[in-house]
Design a protein around this motif. Structure first.
Motif, PDB file in Angstrom:
ATOM      1  N   ASN A   1      14.552  31.796   6.893  1.00 28.87           N
ATOM      2  CA  ASN A   1      15.231  30.844   7.780  1.00 28.87           C
ATOM      3  C   ASN A   1      15.750  29.602   7.062  1.00 28.87           C
ATOM      4  O   ASN A   1      15.705  28.500   7.600  1.00 28.87           O
ATOM      5  N   VAL A   2      16.282  29.774   5.850  1.00 31.55           N
ATOM      6  CA  VAL A   2      16.745  28.627   5.074  1.00 31.55           C
ATOM      7  C   VAL A   2      18.164  28.193   5.424  1.00 31.55           C
ATOM      8  O   VAL A   2      18.635  27.169   4.939  1.00 31.55           O
ATOM      9  N   LEU A   3      18.843  28.945   6.278  1.00 36.59           N
ATOM     10  CA  LEU A   3      20.184  28.537   6.709  1.00 36.59           C
ATOM     11  C   LEU A   3      20.192  28.004   8.142  1.00 36.59           C
ATOM     12  O   LEU A   3      21.150  27.370   8.563  1.00 36.59           O
ATOM     13  N   ARG A   4      19.154  28.294   8.868  1.00 39.55           N
ATOM     14  CA  ARG A   4      18.966  27.745  10.225  1.00 39.55           C
ATOM     15  C   ARG A   4      20.200  27.923  11.102  1.00 39.55           C
ATOM     16  O   ARG A   4      20.667  26.989  11.755  1.00 39.55           O
ATOM     17  N   ASP A   5      20.741  29.147  11.108  1.00 38.64           N
ATOM     18  CA  ASP A   5      21.908  29.454  11.943  1.00 38.64           C
ATOM     19  C   ASP A   5      23.070  28.509  11.635  1.00 38.64           C
ATOM     20  O   ASP A   5      23.810  28.092  12.524  1.00 38.64           O
ATOM     21  N   GLY A   6      23.194  28.117  10.368  1.00 40.16           N
ATOM     22  CA  GLY A   6      24.270  27.239   9.931  1.00 40.16           C
ATOM     23  C   GLY A   6      23.988  25.757  10.111  1.00 40.16           C
ATOM     24  O   GLY A   6      24.786  24.916   9.704  1.00 40.16           O
ATOM     25  N   ARG A   7      22.863  25.418  10.700  1.00 36.68           N
ATOM     26  CA  ARG A   7      22.584  24.001  10.978  1.00 36.68           C
ATOM     27  C   ARG A   7      22.238  23.208   9.728  1.00 36.68           C
ATOM     28  O   ARG A   7      22.168  21.976   9.793  1.00 36.68           O
ATOM     29  N   VAL A   8      22.054  23.861   8.586  1.00 33.97           N
ATOM     30  CA  VAL A   8      21.804  23.105   7.355  1.00 33.97           C
ATOM     31  C   VAL A   8      23.054  22.332   6.938  1.00 33.97           C
ATOM     32  O   VAL A   8      22.968  21.376   6.174  1.00 33.97           O
ATOM     33  N   LEU A   9      24.208  22.727   7.460  1.00 34.93           N
ATOM     34  CA  LEU A   9      25.446  21.995   7.170  1.00 34.93           C
ATOM     35  C   LEU A   9      25.575  20.737   8.021  1.00 34.93           C
ATOM     36  O   LEU A   9      26.230  19.781   7.618  1.00 34.93           O
ATOM     37  N   ALA A  10      24.987  20.767   9.200  1.00 35.84           N
ATOM     38  CA  ALA A  10      24.995  19.608  10.099  1.00 35.84           C
ATOM     39  C   ALA A  10      23.645  19.569  10.822  1.00 35.84           C
ATOM     40  O   ALA A  10      23.538  19.993  11.972  1.00 35.84           O
ATOM     41  N   PRO A  11      22.607  19.076  10.129  1.00 38.84           N
ATOM     42  CA  PRO A  11      21.257  19.082  10.718  1.00 38.84           C
ATOM     43  C   PRO A  11      21.196  18.342  12.044  1.00 38.84           C
ATOM     44  O   PRO A  11      21.768  17.260  12.195  1.00 38.84           O
TER      45      PRO A  11
ATOM     46  N   ASP B   1      15.548  20.903  10.893  1.00 39.91           N
ATOM     47  CA  ASP B   1      16.750  21.218  10.107  1.00 39.91           C
ATOM     48  C   ASP B   1      16.790  20.367   8.835  1.00 39.91           C
ATOM     49  O   ASP B   1      17.078  20.874   7.750  1.00 39.91           O
ATOM     50  N   LYS B   2      16.480  19.098   8.973  1.00 42.87           N
ATOM     51  CA  LYS B   2      16.491  18.192   7.822  1.00 42.87           C
ATOM     52  C   LYS B   2      15.435  18.597   6.795  1.00 42.87           C
ATOM     53  O   LYS B   2      15.662  18.481   5.592  1.00 42.87           O
ATOM     54  N   ALA B   3      14.288  19.097   7.252  1.00 43.93           N
ATOM     55  CA  ALA B   3      13.235  19.543   6.336  1.00 43.93           C
ATOM     56  C   ALA B   3      13.702  20.749   5.524  1.00 43.93           C
ATOM     57  O   ALA B   3      13.435  20.836   4.318  1.00 43.93           O
ATOM     58  N   ILE B   4      14.421  21.661   6.149  1.00 44.59           N
ATOM     59  CA  ILE B   4      14.941  22.828   5.432  1.00 44.59           C
ATOM     60  C   ILE B   4      15.999  22.402   4.422  1.00 44.59           C
ATOM     61  O   ILE B   4      16.028  22.901   3.286  1.00 44.59           O
ATOM     62  N   VAL B   5      16.865  21.470   4.786  1.00 46.12           N
ATOM     63  CA  VAL B   5      17.866  20.944   3.847  1.00 46.12           C
ATOM     64  C   VAL B   5      17.156  20.327   2.645  1.00 46.12           C
ATOM     65  O   VAL B   5      17.534  20.564   1.490  1.00 46.12           O
ATOM     66  N   HIS B   6      16.119  19.553   2.906  1.00 46.89           N
ATOM     67  CA  HIS B   6      15.350  18.915   1.831  1.00 46.89           C
ATOM     68  C   HIS B   6      14.699  19.972   0.933  1.00 46.89           C
ATOM     69  O   HIS B   6      14.757  19.870  -0.292  1.00 46.89           O
ATOM     70  N   PHE B   7      14.096  20.993   1.536  1.00 45.84           N
ATOM     71  CA  PHE B   7      13.494  22.076   0.755  1.00 45.84           C
ATOM     72  C   PHE B   7      14.539  22.756  -0.120  1.00 45.84           C
ATOM     73  O   PHE B   7      14.310  23.007  -1.306  1.00 45.84           O
ATOM     74  N   ASN B   8      15.699  23.086   0.463  1.00 45.46           N
ATOM     75  CA  ASN B   8      16.758  23.756  -0.295  1.00 45.46           C
ATOM     76  C   ASN B   8      17.192  22.913  -1.489  1.00 45.46           C
ATOM     77  O   ASN B   8      17.406  23.441  -2.584  1.00 45.46           O
ATOM     78  N   ASP B   9      17.325  21.612  -1.293  1.00 42.27           N
ATOM     79  CA  ASP B   9      17.712  20.715  -2.384  1.00 42.27           C
ATOM     80  C   ASP B   9      16.668  20.709  -3.496  1.00 42.27           C
ATOM     81  O   ASP B   9      17.000  20.788  -4.685  1.00 42.27           O
TER      82      ASP B   9
END
Length: 52
Positions: free
Chosen positions: A4-14, A19-27
């Protein structure tokens, strides 16, 4: 493996803290020189990481 690292595309606009936690993890995963990372765009995203 991390799911679930893309969160249905919400990583582009948390939208929320999750969502923000997944963006942080990906970074962090992308910048960590200790591991090789591959993100697969399957369903909500799957990240594979292995130690170098």
């Amino acid at each position: 493996m991390v799911d679930n690292v893309l969160r249905d595309g919400r990583v582009l606009a948390p939208r929320d803290d999750s969502d923000k936690a997944i963006v942080h993890f990906n970074d962090i995963a992308a910048r960590d020189e200790r591991v090789e990372v591959v993100m697969l765009p399957i369903a909500d995203g799957l990240t594979l990481a292995r130690r170098r």
